[in-house]
Write a protein that holds these residues in place. Structure first.
Motif, PDB file in Angstrom:
ATOM      1  N   LEU A  37      62.714  37.078  55.009  1.00  6.24           N
ATOM      2  CA  LEU A  37      61.946  35.939  55.534  1.00  6.24           C
ATOM      3  C   LEU A  37      62.728  34.626  55.454  1.00  6.24           C
ATOM      4  CD1 LEU A  37      58.420  36.695  54.015  1.00  6.24           C
ATOM      5  CD2 LEU A  37      59.194  37.104  56.348  1.00  6.24           C
ATOM      6  N   HIS A  38      63.916  34.665  54.840  1.00  6.02           N
ATOM      7  CA  HIS A  38      64.759  33.475  54.660  1.00  6.02           C
ATOM      8  C   HIS A  38      64.054  32.405  53.828  1.00  6.02           C
ATOM      9  CE1 HIS A  38      67.452  35.248  57.600  1.00  6.02           C
ATOM     10  NE2 HIS A  38      66.455  35.339  58.460  1.00  6.02           N
ATOM     11  N   VAL A  39      63.372  32.861  52.768  1.00  6.15           N
ATOM     12  CA  VAL A  39      62.735  31.948  51.820  1.00  6.15           C
ATOM     13  C   VAL A  39      63.178  32.358  50.426  1.00  6.15           C
ATOM     14  CG1 VAL A  39      60.739  31.563  53.319  1.00  6.15           C
ATOM     15  CG2 VAL A  39      60.664  33.376  51.592  1.00  6.15           C
ATOM     16  N   ASP A  40      62.836  31.558  49.419  1.00  4.22           N
ATOM     17  CA  ASP A  40      63.206  31.957  48.066  1.00  4.22           C
ATOM     18  C   ASP A  40      62.152  32.908  47.489  1.00  4.22           C
ATOM     19  OD1 ASP A  40      61.082  30.330  47.021  1.00  4.22           O
ATOM     20  OD2 ASP A  40      62.400  28.597  47.157  1.00  4.22           O
ATOM     21  N   ARG A  41      62.539  33.571  46.406  1.00  7.45           N
ATOM     22  CA  ARG A  41      61.682  34.591  45.805  1.00  7.45           C
ATOM     23  C   ARG A  41      60.344  34.015  45.350  1.00  7.45           C
ATOM     24  NH1 ARG A  41      60.207  36.967  41.111  1.00  7.45           N
ATOM     25  NH2 ARG A  41      60.298  39.259  40.999  1.00  7.45           N
ATOM     26  N   SER A  42      60.367  32.778  44.841  1.00  4.96           N
ATOM     27  CA  SER A  42      59.139  32.179  44.322  1.00  4.96           C
ATOM     28  C   SER A  42      58.104  31.966  45.423  1.00  4.96           C
ATOM     29  CB  SER A  42      59.453  30.851  43.631  1.00  4.96           C
ATOM     30  OG  SER A  42      59.930  29.893  44.552  1.00  4.96           O
ATOM     31  N   THR A  43      58.559  31.728  46.656  1.00  2.00           N
ATOM     32  CA  THR A  43      57.622  31.529  47.762  1.00  2.00           C
ATOM     33  C   THR A  43      56.821  32.800  48.019  1.00  2.00           C
ATOM     34  OG1 THR A  43      59.030  29.860  48.810  1.00  2.00           O
ATOM     35  CG2 THR A  43      57.416  30.963  50.210  1.00  2.00           C
ATOM     36  N   VAL A  44      57.516  33.939  48.062  1.00  3.97           N
ATOM     37  CA  VAL A  44      56.818  35.213  48.260  1.00  3.97           C
ATOM     38  C   VAL A  44      55.867  35.476  47.093  1.00  3.97           C
ATOM     39  CG1 VAL A  44      57.097  37.715  48.454  1.00  3.97           C
ATOM     40  CG2 VAL A  44      58.672  36.190  49.652  1.00  3.97           C
ATOM     41  N   SER A  45      56.313  35.187  45.884  1.00  3.08           N
ATOM     42  CA  SER A  45      55.466  35.394  44.710  1.00  3.08           C
ATOM     43  C   SER A  45      54.205  34.535  44.782  1.00  3.08           C
ATOM     44  CB  SER A  45      56.258  35.078  43.440  1.00  3.08           C
ATOM     45  OG  SER A  45      55.455  35.251  42.291  1.00  3.08           O
ATOM     46  N   ARG A  46      54.366  33.284  45.232  1.00  5.99           N
ATOM     47  CA  ARG A  46      53.208  32.379  45.347  1.00  5.99           C
ATOM     48  C   ARG A  46      52.246  32.872  46.422  1.00  5.99           C
ATOM     49  NH1 ARG A  46      53.322  27.302  43.376  1.00  5.99           N
ATOM     50  NH2 ARG A  46      52.582  26.317  45.296  1.00  5.99           N
ATOM     51  N   TYR A  47      52.774  33.418  47.513  1.00  6.98           N
ATOM     52  CA  TYR A  47      51.909  34.020  48.536  1.00  6.98           C
ATOM     53  C   TYR A  47      51.071  35.150  47.935  1.00  6.98           C
ATOM     54  CZ  TYR A  47      54.391  31.807  52.509  1.00  6.98           C
ATOM     55  OH  TYR A  47      54.911  30.925  53.423  1.00  6.98           O
ATOM     56  N   GLU A  48      51.721  36.022  47.192  1.00  8.84           N
ATOM     57  CA  GLU A  48      51.056  37.222  46.696  1.00  8.84           C
ATOM     58  C   GLU A  48      50.089  36.945  45.547  1.00  8.84           C
ATOM     59  OE1 GLU A  48      53.790  40.302  45.716  1.00  8.84           O
ATOM     60  OE2 GLU A  48      54.444  40.591  47.798  1.00  8.84           O
ATOM     61  N   HIS A  49      50.288  35.853  44.838  1.00  7.72           N
ATOM     62  CA  HIS A  49      49.439  35.549  43.690  1.00  7.72           C
ATOM     63  C   HIS A  49      48.396  34.479  43.988  1.00  7.72           C
ATOM     64  CE1 HIS A  49      52.759  37.682  41.750  1.00  7.72           C
ATOM     65  NE2 HIS A  49      51.915  37.942  40.768  1.00  7.72           N
ATOM     66  N   GLY A  50      48.290  34.098  45.279  1.00  6.31           N
ATOM     67  CA  GLY A  50      47.230  33.178  45.683  1.00  6.31           C
ATOM     68  C   GLY A  50      47.500  31.723  45.399  1.00  6.31           C
ATOM     69  N   HIS A  51      48.735  31.377  45.031  1.00  8.54           N
ATOM     70  CA  HIS A  51      49.062  29.981  44.759  1.00  8.54           C
ATOM     71  C   HIS A  51      49.499  29.240  46.018  1.00  8.54           C
ATOM     72  CE1 HIS A  51      48.721  30.297  40.419  1.00  8.54           C
ATOM     73  NE2 HIS A  51      49.372  31.447  40.489  1.00  8.54           N
ATOM     74  N   ARG A  52      49.767  29.985  47.069  1.00  9.74           N
ATOM     75  CA  ARG A  52      50.147  29.377  48.341  1.00  9.74           C
ATOM     76  C   ARG A  52      49.591  30.243  49.461  1.00  9.74           C
ATOM     77  NH1 ARG A  52      56.091  27.115  50.201  1.00  9.74           N
ATOM     78  NH2 ARG A  52      55.534  26.622  52.354  1.00  9.74           N
ATOM     79  N   LYS A  53      49.036  29.601  50.473  1.00 11.30           N
ATOM     80  CA  LYS A  53      48.471  30.334  51.599  1.00 11.30           C
ATOM     81  C   LYS A  53      49.591  30.807  52.526  1.00 11.30           C
ATOM     82  CE  LYS A  53      44.197  27.669  51.453  1.00 11.30           C
ATOM     83  NZ  LYS A  53      43.351  26.674  52.131  1.00 11.30           N
ATOM     84  N   LEU A  54      49.428  31.998  53.040  1.00 10.72           N
ATOM     85  CA  LEU A  54      50.429  32.569  53.935  1.00 10.72           C
ATOM     86  C   LEU A  54      50.525  31.739  55.207  1.00 10.72           C
ATOM     87  CD1 LEU A  54      52.407  34.926  54.331  1.00 10.72           C
ATOM     88  CD2 LEU A  54      50.538  36.161  55.461  1.00 10.72           C
ATOM     89  N   ASP A  55      51.719  31.294  55.525  1.00 11.42           N
ATOM     90  CA  ASP A  55      51.958  30.492  56.719  1.00 11.42           C
ATOM     91  C   ASP A  55      51.762  31.348  57.976  1.00 11.42           C
ATOM     92  OD1 ASP A  55      54.218  29.586  58.845  1.00 11.42           O
ATOM     93  OD2 ASP A  55      53.407  27.858  57.791  1.00 11.42           O
ATOM     94  N   PHE A  56      51.194  30.748  59.032  1.00 15.59           N
ATOM     95  CA  PHE A  56      50.915  31.491  60.261  1.00 15.59           C
ATOM     96  C   PHE A  56      52.198  32.043  60.875  1.00 15.59           C
ATOM     97  CE2 PHE A  56      50.082  31.723  64.885  1.00 15.59           C
ATOM     98  CZ  PHE A  56      49.023  32.629  64.868  1.00 15.59           C
ATOM     99  N   GLY A  57      53.271  31.231  60.877  1.00 16.00           N
ATOM    100  CA  GLY A  57      54.534  31.699  61.432  1.00 16.00           C
ATOM    101  C   GLY A  57      55.108  32.871  60.650  1.00 16.00           C
ATOM    102  N   VAL A  58      54.990  32.814  59.328  1.00 11.73           N
ATOM    103  CA  VAL A  58      55.455  33.915  58.480  1.00 11.73           C
ATOM    104  C   VAL A  58      54.617  35.164  58.735  1.00 11.73           C
ATOM    105  CG1 VAL A  58      55.744  34.713  56.104  1.00 11.73           C
ATOM    106  CG2 VAL A  58      56.358  32.364  56.714  1.00 11.73           C
ATOM    107  N   ALA A  59      53.302  34.968  58.907  1.00 11.03           N
ATOM    108  CA  ALA A  59      52.421  36.104  59.184  1.00 11.03           C
ATOM    109  C   ALA A  59      52.827  36.809  60.479  1.00 11.03           C
ATOM    110  CB  ALA A  59      50.971  35.631  59.261  1.00 11.03           C
ATOM    111  N   ARG A  60      53.130  36.035  61.517  1.00 10.01           N
ATOM    112  CA  ARG A  60      53.555  36.630  62.791  1.00 10.01           C
ATOM    113  C   ARG A  60      54.878  37.376  62.638  1.00 10.01           C
ATOM    114  NH1 ARG A  60      52.997  32.496  67.724  1.00 10.01           N
ATOM    115  NH2 ARG A  60      54.334  31.233  66.352  1.00 10.01           N
TER     116      ARG A  60
END
Length: 265
Positions: A37-60
């Motif tokens: 996804l060309h992001v850092d590991r913490s971003t994916v972790s935050r997505y999966e643990h509910g600390h950050r909402k999944l971006d629409f572009g990333v979802a697509r």
């Protein structure tokens, strides 16, 4: 997981669970998915643990990578238009990355421009965790104003915000002086909607527009709850409303004089 994480009650939390399920189903580690996804590991972790909402572009992008036929994008779209009350998680993430802030405020000085004393007086109304909330608000201010390069900030205040007492007279005077000081910064524009303007599009509530990367988003305010608006057609409606309000607001010079008059009073 984030405190209060509950996929049975929150669609955003259900999306986080599905993201992790899909990642594990496809045999990817958090680090491997972050690389794709060309992001850092913490971003994916935050997505999966509910600390950050999944971006629409990333979802697509994930839908394409995993051949999900638009599943994640649809879920994000539905979640973004649902008033679930959990707006704060996404707003903070977008706020710190925004290159432009456009704010319309009907009743009080918006949090981005508040002095500590003004914020404390406002937060103290019905808030048990005053110090934590105050620290959080000031931290958000610092994150925005300390960006390099600094973001463009355009704020339109309804005249009520200048006259509504919050705290003592000294607190109000200090807040108004702070507005004048901020208005001297080249990237900050503060204008006032005069009482004489009469009825207009902004009377039904405060809102904000953020430009993050190549996309715009809106945030609609309401007491204790709020809603992030991510779909382009809906965001455009807020942008049109902001332009209509802007066309009726006093120019920058006249607005400064209105703030100075409020200080004198």
């Amino acid at each position: 997981m984030r405190e209060g994480f509950d996929p049975e009650r929150s669609l955003w939390d259900a999306i986080a669970v599905e993201l992790r399920r899909q990642r594990e189903l496809h045999g990817l580690s958090v680090t491997q998915l972050a690389t794709r996804l060309h992001v850092d590991r913490s971003t994916v972790s935050r997505y999966e643990h509910g600390h950050r909402k999944l971006d629409f572009g990333v979802a697509r992008l994930l839908d394409q990578i995993w051949d999900l036929n638009g599943l994640l994008a649809r879920l994000v779209r539905f979640a973004s238009v649902t008033d679930h009350g959990d707006w704060f998680t996404g707003l903070i993430d977008f706020e710190k990355d925004a290159s432009m802030h456009r704010v319309w405020e009907t009743l009080v000085v918006p949090g981005l421009l508040q002095t500590p004393d003004y914020a404390r007086a406002l937060i103290a109304i019905g808030k048990a965790d005053l110090e934590f909330t105050l620290e959080q608000r000031l931290s958000r201010q610092a994150t925005v104003f300390e960006q390099s390069p600094p973001p463009r900030i355009s704020v339109i205040l309804n005249w009520v915000a200048l006259e509504q007492p919050v705290g003592s007279r000294d607190v109000m005077k200090g807040q108004l002086a702070h507005l004048l000081e901020l208005g001297e910064r080249p990237q900050v524009d503060i204008r006032v909607m005069e009482k004489e303007a009469g009825e207009h599009m902004g009377l039904d509530g405060s809102f904000r527009l953020l430009a993050v990367g190549d996309r715009d988003m809106a945030f609609s305010s309401s007491p204790e709850r709020g809603r992030l608006v991510l779909e382009p057609p809906d965001v455009r409606e807020y942008a049109v409303r902001y332009d209509q309000i802007s066309n009726m607001a006093a120019p920058t010079g006249a607005s400064r004089r209105l703030i100075e008059q409020a200080m004198e009073q």
